[in-house]
Every structure is written in structure tokens, then in C-alpha cells.
Write a protein that holds these residues in place. Structure first.
Motif, short mmCIF file in Angstrom:
data_model
loop_
_atom_site.label_atom_id
_atom_site.label_comp_id
_atom_site.label_asym_id
_atom_site.label_seq_id
_atom_site.Cartn_x
_atom_site.Cartn_y
_atom_site.Cartn_z
N UNK A 199 25.96 47.68 24.80
CA UNK A 199 27.27 47.31 24.23
C UNK A 199 28.17 48.54 24.14
N UNK A 200 27.57 49.66 23.70
CA UNK A 200 28.36 50.89 23.57
C UNK A 200 28.83 51.35 24.95
N UNK A 201 27.92 51.29 25.93
CA UNK A 201 28.26 51.78 27.26
C UNK A 201 29.33 50.91 27.94
N UNK A 202 29.21 49.58 27.72
CA UNK A 202 30.16 48.66 28.38
C UNK A 202 31.39 48.38 27.52
N UNK A 203 31.41 48.99 26.30
CA UNK A 203 32.52 48.78 25.35
C UNK A 203 32.74 47.30 25.07
N UNK A 204 31.65 46.60 24.75
CA UNK A 204 31.74 45.19 24.33
C UNK A 204 30.96 45.05 23.02
N UNK A 205 31.08 43.87 22.38
CA UNK A 205 30.34 43.67 21.12
C UNK A 205 28.86 43.46 21.43
N UNK A 206 28.04 43.66 20.39
CA UNK A 206 26.60 43.47 20.54
C UNK A 206 26.30 42.03 20.96
N UNK A 207 27.02 41.09 20.33
CA UNK A 207 26.83 39.68 20.63
C UNK A 207 27.16 39.39 22.10
N UNK A 208 28.24 39.97 22.60
CA UNK A 208 28.62 39.75 24.00
C UNK A 208 27.61 40.39 24.94
N UNK A 209 27.07 41.56 24.55
CA UNK A 209 26.06 42.22 25.39
C UNK A 209 24.83 41.32 25.50
N UNK A 210 24.43 40.73 24.37
CA UNK A 210 23.25 39.85 24.39
C UNK A 210 23.52 38.59 25.23
N UNK A 211 24.72 37.99 25.02
CA UNK A 211 25.04 36.77 25.77
C UNK A 211 25.04 37.05 27.27
N UNK A 212 25.57 38.22 27.65
CA UNK A 212 25.62 38.57 29.07
C UNK A 212 24.21 38.70 29.62
N UNK A 213 23.31 39.28 28.82
CA UNK A 213 21.94 39.42 29.30
C UNK A 213 21.23 38.06 29.36
N UNK A 214 21.45 37.23 28.35
CA UNK A 214 20.82 35.89 28.36
C UNK A 214 21.24 35.10 29.60
N UNK A 215 22.51 35.30 30.01
CA UNK A 215 23.01 34.56 31.16
C UNK A 215 22.29 34.94 32.45
N UNK A 216 21.65 36.12 32.48
CA UNK A 216 20.94 36.55 33.70
C UNK A 216 19.51 35.99 33.77
N UNK A 217 19.08 35.32 32.69
CA UNK A 217 17.70 34.82 32.62
C UNK A 217 17.71 33.32 32.88
N UNK A 218 16.95 32.83 33.87
CA UNK A 218 16.94 31.39 34.13
C UNK A 218 16.63 30.56 32.88
N UNK A 219 15.76 31.03 31.98
CA UNK A 219 15.46 30.28 30.75
C UNK A 219 16.61 30.35 29.75
N UNK A 220 17.61 31.21 30.03
CA UNK A 220 18.82 31.35 29.20
C UNK A 220 18.53 31.73 27.74
N UNK A 221 17.47 32.50 27.53
CA UNK A 221 17.16 32.99 26.18
C UNK A 221 16.21 34.15 26.30
N UNK A 222 16.01 34.85 25.18
CA UNK A 222 14.99 35.89 25.13
C UNK A 222 13.64 35.26 24.82
#
Ligand code: NAP
Length: 259
Positions: A199-222
Motif C-alpha cells: 500500500x505504501x509503495x503503490x500509494x493506495x489504502x491498505x484496503x485497496x491493496x488487499x482488494x487488488x491482491x484478492x482479485x488476482x486469486x481465482x478463489x477471490x479471497x485469502x
């Protein structure tokens, strides 16, 4: 399902929280007595007492740094004949290939390659003599597909994977079974700290960083620590004796590969 390991004894390293805790809980649910470890005494004692209360097994807590020789000696002294060993430790920090000097690699190799190797070397002779043993190494999906910001982890865990590939075939004839569990992203403090860095590196919120990562996972969750622990307990069970030297990916489908 009765895993057939009730009354056995396991060492579970780095187990007050996160994936190690998930493994400890699932083994305790299967009736396994535990020696658990972490560096910080308070949370470790709390974990030990919660596991005892929930599952009625014996739990010994050993507070020490498992990546040191002294720490490993303390854990081994608390459990002279383990049937099961779960190797785990904190992961190396993120960064870029250009950041790291020799000392950074030595630290990562010590923690995530040589620590599990030394613990395996210590417990395997007894397991072989008794004709039964289960070892699970917590590694990472980075073994199958490198994670750009985790070069230290990519390197150290690849070394451990090579060691296990050869050694697991050498000890299997005596009933000792070694496998690696490769977590993709799971909901733990480690995931939170990696998301915070992203989040710090991409200058986005923590929530947005997590959502972006979840979107890369076929199960759409951690993943959850309970799912991870249950897989670990199965690999430590009576039914896993024919699974030798494997690298089992738990990543919600994130690694896009046929095999
Ligand atoms: P976590 O939630 O941060 O928990 C780490 C646990 O290990 C804590 O109990 C911690 O307690 C203990 N610990 C850390 N360093 C230790 C040491 N040197 N000696 C003894 N205990 C130690 O981490 P996690 O997410 O469960 O991750 C576990 C491993 O899986 C790490 O190597 C991580 O890189 C790897 N991994 C995790 C993910 C994920 O998504 N979570 C994905 C891939 C790989 P103390 O701090 O008190 O020692």
C-alpha cells in the motif's frame, strides 16, 4: 476423520500465531501432544493454554528464536523423541534484488533453509530407528513461481526444497515422510505486513491493496489458518505415508500452472 495419530508428539515451530498456530491447532484436534515455539513468551503461553483447553492435549511452550543454534537446542531438549516436526519461522523482509548484501542472504538462508535442515537432521535418526516420522516444512508459493519483492525468500526456500527432494527419498524406507506445504496468501500478520508495504509503495489504502491482491486469486479471497492447518495435519497422518517429497500448493489457484 480420525487421522490415526492420537497420542503422538509433535514439535511445531513458530506457532503462537498464523500458519504455525493453524498447524498446532489441527494436530491438537487430532490428539497430538505438542511442543510449540515462538520468540515472544506472552502470546506463546496464551496459545499453549488455549490449545490445551480446547483439545485436552499436553502442550509445552518453549520461547526462543528457532533460527539460532541455542533456540533449536532448547526446543529439542523439550522433546527428545518427536514423531512429527513442523518447520516454520518468520519470512525474510521484502525488497529488490539491488537492496541485498551477503549478510542479508546469510540471514535468510539461516532462517528459512538451514534452520529446518538442522532440525530435520536432529530428529530424523530417532524417527528412523522407531520406523515412523512425519515432517512438514512451511515454505511458500514462491518456490513454484518467484514473487518479485521476496527475492530473499525465493532463494532460501528454493535451497530447502532441493534438500527435501533428495533427503525425503533417503529416509522414506525407514518410515520417515517429508513434504513441503507452499502457502499462497493467507490471512495472517505476515499478509498484513506485506499488504502494508504494498500500500505504501503503490500509494493506495491498505484496503485497496488487499482488494487488488484478492482479485488476482481465482478463489477471490485469502486462505485461512484453519485450512492450512488441516492440510498439515493430514500430511502428518497415518494416511500420508505414500506422499513423499512433494510440494503442495495452497494458494486458491493463484499460481497459473498446469502441474
Ligand atoms: P505470522 O502470522 O507473522 O506468524 C509468525 C509466527 O512465527 C508467530 O508465532 C511468531 O511469533 C513466530 N516466529 C517468527 N519468527 C520466529 C523465530 N525466529 N523463532 C520462533 N518463532 C518465530 O506469519 P505467517 O503468515 O504465519 O507466516 C509463516 C511463514 O509462512 C513465514 O515464513 C512466511 O514467510 C510464510 N508464508 C506466509 C504466507 C502468508 O500469506 N501468510 C505466504 C507465503 C509464505 P514471534 O514473533 O513471537 O516469534
Amino acid at each position: 476423520m480420525d487421522l490415526g495419530i492420537k497420542g503422538k508428539t509433535a514439535i511445531v515451530c513458530a506457532a503462537s500465531k498464523g500458519l504455525g498456530r493453524g498447524c498446532a491447532e489441527a494436530l491438537a484436534e487430532a490428539g497430538v501432544n505438542l511442543v510449540i515455539n515462538a520468540r515472544t513468551e506472552g502470546p506463546l503461553e496464551e496459545a499453549a493454554s488455549a490449545i490445551r483447553d480446547r483439545h485436552g492435549v499436553e502442550v509445552t511452550a518453549v520461547a526462543c528464536d528457532i533460527t539460532t543454534e541455542e533456540g533449536r537446542a532448547k526446543v529439542l531438549a523439550a522433546c527428545d523423541a518427536p514423531d512429527i516436526l513442523v518447520n516454520n519461522a518468520g519470512g525474510p523482509p521484502p525488497g529488490l534484488w539491488s537492496d541485498w548484501e551477503r549478510d542479508d542472504f546469510i540471514k535468510a538462508l539461516d532462517a528459512n533453509m538451514l534452520t529446518p535442515i538442522m532440525l530435520m537432521k536432529a530428529v530424523m535418526p530417532g524417527m528412523m530407528e522407531r520406523g515412523w516420522g512425519r515432517i512438514v516444512n512451511v515454505t511458500s508459493q514462491s518456490v513454484k513461481a518467484p514473487i518479485p519483492v521476496l527475492g530473499l525468500s525465493n532463494s532460501a526456500r528454493a535451497g530447502l526444497t532441493g534438500y527435501v527432494a533428495g533427503t525425503s527419498r533417503q529416509v522414506a524406507p525407514q518410515g520417515v515422510v517429508i513434504n513441503n506445504l507452499l502457502p499462497g496468501i493467507h490471512d495472517t500478520d505476515r499478509a498484513l505486513s506485506l499488504d502494508t508495504a504494498a500500500a505504501a509503495q503503490q500509494k493506495v489504502s491498505l484496503d485497496d491493496a488487499r482488494k487488488a491482491r484478492e482479485a488476482t486469486i481465482p478463489a477471490r479471497r485469502y486462505g485461512t489458518t484453519a485450512e492450512f492447518g488441516a492440510t498439515c495435519a493430514f500430511l502428518c497422518s497415518q494416511y500420508a505415508g505414500f506422499i513423499v517429497g512433494q510440494n503442495i500448493l495452497l494458494d486458491g489457484g493463484a499460481t497459473n500452472a498446469t502441474l
